[in-house]
Design a protein around this motif. Structure first.
Motif, PDB file in Angstrom:
ATOM      1  N   GLN A 161      48.951  33.524  40.588  1.00 31.75           N
ATOM      2  CA  GLN A 161      49.149  33.580  42.029  1.00 31.75           C
ATOM      3  C   GLN A 161      48.545  34.868  42.588  1.00 31.75           C
ATOM      4  OE1 GLN A 161      50.520  30.927  43.622  1.00 31.75           O
ATOM      5  NE2 GLN A 161      50.614  29.999  41.560  1.00 31.75           N
ATOM      6  N   VAL A 162      47.939  34.761  43.761  1.00 31.62           N
ATOM      7  CA  VAL A 162      47.290  35.916  44.379  1.00 31.62           C
ATOM      8  C   VAL A 162      47.856  36.148  45.776  1.00 31.62           C
ATOM      9  CG1 VAL A 162      45.114  36.858  45.245  1.00 31.62           C
ATOM     10  CG2 VAL A 162      45.142  35.554  43.110  1.00 31.62           C
ATOM     11  N   LYS A 163      48.210  37.388  46.058  1.00 29.11           N
ATOM     12  CA  LYS A 163      48.567  37.809  47.404  1.00 29.11           C
ATOM     13  C   LYS A 163      47.645  38.966  47.784  1.00 29.11           C
ATOM     14  CE  LYS A 163      52.291  39.529  50.359  1.00 29.11           C
ATOM     15  NZ  LYS A 163      53.721  39.964  50.422  1.00 29.11           N
ATOM     16  N   ALA A 164      46.844  38.753  48.824  1.00 27.12           N
ATOM     17  CA  ALA A 164      45.861  39.762  49.243  1.00 27.12           C
ATOM     18  C   ALA A 164      46.188  40.244  50.654  1.00 27.12           C
ATOM     19  CB  ALA A 164      44.453  39.174  49.197  1.00 27.12           C
ATOM     20  N   ASP A 165      46.495  41.519  50.755  1.00 24.33           N
ATOM     21  CA  ASP A 165      46.779  42.146  52.053  1.00 24.33           C
ATOM     22  C   ASP A 165      45.606  43.081  52.362  1.00 24.33           C
ATOM     23  OD1 ASP A 165      47.854  43.204  54.335  1.00 24.33           O
ATOM     24  OD2 ASP A 165      49.393  44.400  53.331  1.00 24.33           O
ATOM     25  N   ILE A 166      44.561  42.502  52.936  1.00 27.99           N
ATOM     26  CA  ILE A 166      43.308  43.227  53.140  1.00 27.99           C
ATOM     27  C   ILE A 166      43.075  43.484  54.623  1.00 27.99           C
ATOM     28  CG2 ILE A 166      40.831  43.265  52.688  1.00 27.99           C
ATOM     29  CD1 ILE A 166      42.553  43.172  50.159  1.00 27.99           C
ATOM     30  N   THR A 167      42.913  44.740  54.970  1.00 32.16           N
ATOM     31  CA  THR A 167      42.522  45.121  56.328  1.00 32.16           C
ATOM     32  C   THR A 167      41.081  45.619  56.283  1.00 32.16           C
ATOM     33  OG1 THR A 167      43.514  47.299  55.920  1.00 32.16           O
ATOM     34  CG2 THR A 167      44.878  45.658  57.034  1.00 32.16           C
TER      35      THR A 167
END
Length: 296
Positions: A161-167
């Motif tokens: 599973q991937v969670k990406a918090d990219i700004t």
């Protein structure tokens, strides 16, 4: 070996549940249970392992990438550190990893693409806990943020599973073309854009470098840039010429996909006609295989 434990012994049958205090504890408990005194046997062993953690932090101020947590063994340890050294071309890789049992299946096939995603960030943090991947930080431009989010989810093995918090990092101040040329030269003096051997396909280890080149190009929006491809002198001259042209065009395609106007860039191949080192040595040939950015 247990942090939380429930132990039952009934008529010589032993049941054990709980959480091991550290990685390897579950295996140690299983080994101990295999040596119970005569008259005892294991009815159930439901001891769980603590989360298997791997972390990486990219620090642009210290210019480091710090690896910490666990890897399965020395071979994978070397793969992870070596991959990091290629992907993070200008940062010092600080290796605080330790070899520990208990890694989830396909560990290296998940961690390597996750490190590739981290290499595209200006600053960022990667945390892998069992089969959960969390990455956060600042991409260098808008299109990269979307590519990182969608690309990593496709690249990791099934079941992860991937969670990406990219700004997105705020845009740097514009510079004139002369400064832009110097920035290109300084960056390409630290690392070369890599390609698949004998082909024009960009090596994925170069994605972080390419994103930095995109960022520079965005800082000089009025400048036109020649992307010059060069090869060594090995092999057929006509084939080298064609390869240099295709590689230069592959770089232009990457820049355009990033959102830069195609009319600003010209792909030119020079084959082996402009060496910067001797073609008589492996090191010299490696220097001659290069891409240059020339502000015109």
């Amino acid at each position: 070996h247990l942090e939380v434990v429930k132990w039952l012994a009934d008529d010589g049958e032993v049941s054990l549940t709980g959480m091991a205090r550290e990685l390897g504890g579950r295996e140690a408990i299983a080994a101990a249970l295999a040596k119970l005194p005569d008259g005892f046997k294991v009815a159930s062993n439901e001891v769980k392992a603590p989360p298997y953690i791997f972390q990486a932090y990219k620090d642009p101020v210290a210019v480091t990438v710090t690896l910490s947590g666990n890897v399965p063994d020395e071979n994978i340890h070397a793969v992870v550190v070596g991959s990091s050294s290629r992907k993070f071309f200008s940062e010092k890789v600080v290796d605080n990893l330790k070899n520990s049992v208990g890694a989830p299946a396909n560990f290296v096939n998940a961690v390597v693409p996750a490190l590739g995603a981290l290499s595209r960030l200006s600053t960022g943090t990667l945390v892998v806990s069992d089969r959960d991947i969390k990455i956060s930080g600042d991409a260098l431009y808008d299109a990269a943020a979307g590519q990182i989010r969608t690309g990593l989810a496709k690249d990791v093995p099934q079941g992860w599973q991937v969670k990406a918090d990219i700004t997105v990092k705020p845009a740097a101040a514009p510079v004139d073309p002369t400064v832009c040329q110097q920035l290109f030269a300084d960056l390409l003096g630290k690392a070369r854009i890599r390609f698949e051997t004998g082909r024009s396909d960009l090596d994925r280890d170069s994605t972080g470098l390419l994103d930095r080149l995109v960022e520079i190009a965005m800082r000089c929006p009025a400048a036109n840039v020649e992307i010059a491809g060069h090869t060594d002198a090995e092999g057929d001259a006509a084939a080298n010429q064609a390869l240099s042209e295709k590689r230069a065009q592959a770089v232009v395609d990457y820049l355009v996909k990033a959102g830069l106007p195609a009319e600003r860039f010209t792909a030119v191949g020079y084959g082996s006609a402009q060496p910067v080192a001797s073609n008589d040595t492996g090191d010299g040939r490696a220097q001659n295989r290069r891409i240059e950015f020339l502000v015109r």
